[in-house]
Scaffold this motif. Structure first.
Motif, PDB file in Angstrom:
ATOM      1  N   SER A 164       0.848  -1.085   0.144  1.00 39.43           N
ATOM      2  CA  SER A 164       0.063   0.024   0.071  1.00 39.43           C
ATOM      3  C   SER A 164       0.922   1.375   0.020  1.00 39.43           C
ATOM      4  N   VAL A 165       0.267   2.588  -0.494  1.00 40.01           N
ATOM      5  CA  VAL A 165       1.071   3.515  -0.658  1.00 40.01           C
ATOM      6  C   VAL A 165       0.003   4.609  -0.335  1.00 40.01           C
ATOM      7  N   ALA A 166       0.985   5.680   0.628  1.00 42.35           N
ATOM      8  CA  ALA A 166       0.045   7.220   1.107  1.00 42.35           C
ATOM      9  C   ALA A 166       0.860   7.970   1.079  1.00 42.35           C
ATOM     10  N   LEU A 167       0.377   9.074   0.761  1.00 42.56           N
ATOM     11  CA  LEU A 167       0.814  10.592   0.618  1.00 42.56           C
ATOM     12  C   LEU A 167       0.458  11.463   1.724  1.00 42.56           C
ATOM     13  N   LYS A 168       1.300  11.861   2.399  1.00 38.42           N
ATOM     14  CA  LYS A 168       0.899  12.653   3.639  1.00 38.42           C
ATOM     15  C   LYS A 168       0.904  14.397   3.298  1.00 38.42           C
ATOM     16  N   LYS A 169       0.462  15.008   4.092  1.00 37.77           N
ATOM     17  CA  LYS A 169       0.414  16.684   3.928  1.00 37.77           C
ATOM     18  C   LYS A 169       1.487  17.114   3.749  1.00 37.77           C
TER      19      LYS A 169
END
Length: 361
Positions: A164-169
């Motif tokens: 899984s991949v996530a982009l932070k603020k």
């Protein structure tokens, strides 16, 4: 009026502007959501039962998801790993709500796990977890949503096959799960049951997870990729797996990215489409079946580019509609146009009077 589409392994979902969802293809596990299962493929679109006010859709291998405008998530199809989040492993052939999950703003799925992003910027996951792709510190499948450890301040999510991949603020990218091909981008080949930061990557605007490679679009409109590269899907001119992000060669001014099983895609600001990676079935769109480890321009891709200063008309017709999202016309002189946009069936779907300022439809 289709505004969004997504594909599972052998089925397709489409979201219409009226908030209904339509499906076609394989229905062996009830993934079309029409109240039954069938070993005979459905080759025309059928309406998914009981769904309205839907704003987003997602599909895993054999399961389907919908996000409604009230922040609830609905699932149906195959449930062998708990990917429907209904507390058991029973398949369902019509949409059911995911219990105890609300205020959702985004959903994504690939393979046999699903992710949801909440309004409070936390990430929730369920389904298959054999490689730690749920990010809860275990490898246990989950039939109910669990919170991904240490993931706050998230603005975008994307599911890969078993990662899984996530982009932070803060514009950094974080990954978890399988890392056999370097798809976590942390310079190792060790999987992780919790989120790790992708190395040497910041100022990111968008992310996309593929089967075993990932893409990032940076704020400077360049594209970066990491993970499996056996068919050149990284786009850096070779076929070696990439354990840290590498810049896709020769691409600038990119506005959107996409990732397939073993190929990649980008659209530039001039409206041209570019692709790289596996081309066995012609998926690069260059009229050949030759793989490419560098971006090549897609033939007959239909950019809509014109200069208002070159046009002197009282109305303007576009056929077919060239976009599924935002369509902008900019001009530098006073004009008054009547704009008409038609769909592929020749039906008028937008009428708009343009005066003096750019519009967004």
């Amino acid at each position: 009026n289709i505004i969004m589409t997504t594909c599972g392994r052998q089925h397709t979902l489409a979201l219409k502007a009226d908030g209904t969802v339509w499906a076609w293809g394989d229905n062996a596990f009830g993934q079309l959501g029409v109240g039954n299962v069938s070993w005979t493929d459905t080759n025309t679109a059928v309406q998914v039962l009981g769904l309205n006010q839907v704003i987003s859709i997602a599909a895993g291998t054999y399961h389907s998801m919908a996000l409604k405008n009230d922040g609830t998530v609905w699932t149906w199809g195959w449930n062998g790993w708990g990917q429907l989040a209904n507390g058991n492993y029973n398949n369902v052939c019509f949409p059911l709500p995911v219990n105890d999950l609300d205020s959702i703003t985004s959903i994504t799925a690939l393979g046999d796990h699903s992710l949801a992003l909440k309004q409070d910027s936390t990430v929730w996951a369920w389904g298959r977890n054999s490689s730690g792709q749920l990010g809860d510190g275990t490898t246990l499948p989950r039939t109910l949503p669990v919170q991904v450890f240490s993931m706050q301040g998230i603005i975008k999510i994307s599911a890969g096959y078993q990662y899984s991949v996530a982009l932070k603020k803060d514009s950094t990218v974080w990954t978890w799960g399988d890392n056999t091909n370097g798809q976590l981008g942390d310079s190792s080949a060790l999987g992780s049951l919790t989120a790790v930061q992708v190395k040497s990557l910041n100022k990111v605007a968008d992310i996309k997870g593929g089967y075993s490679h990932a893409l990032a679009l940076k704020q400077d409109a360049t594209v970066w990729a990491w993970g499996s590269n056996n068919d050149g899907q990284i786009g850096n001119g070779n076929n070696a797996n990439q354990k840290v992000p590498a810049q896709v060669i020769g691409l600038s001014n990119v506005i959107t990215i996409g990732s397939g099983y073993d190929f990649s895609f980008a659209v530039r600001g001039d409206g041209t489409g570019w692709s790289w990676g596996n081309n066995m079935h012609g998926q690069l769109g260059d009229s050949t079946h030759i793989n490419s480890s560098l971006p090549i321009q897609i033939k007959n891709f239909c950019p809509l580019i014109f200069s208002v200063s070159d046009i002197s008309v009282s109305d303007f017709k576009i056929f077919p509609n060239p976009t599924s999202g935002v369509f902008t016309i900019d001009f530098d002189k006073a004009i008054s146009w009547q704009l008409y946009i038609y769909n592929l069936r020749g039906e008028l779907i937008v009428t708009h009077l343009i005066k003096k300022q750019a519009i967004t439809l």
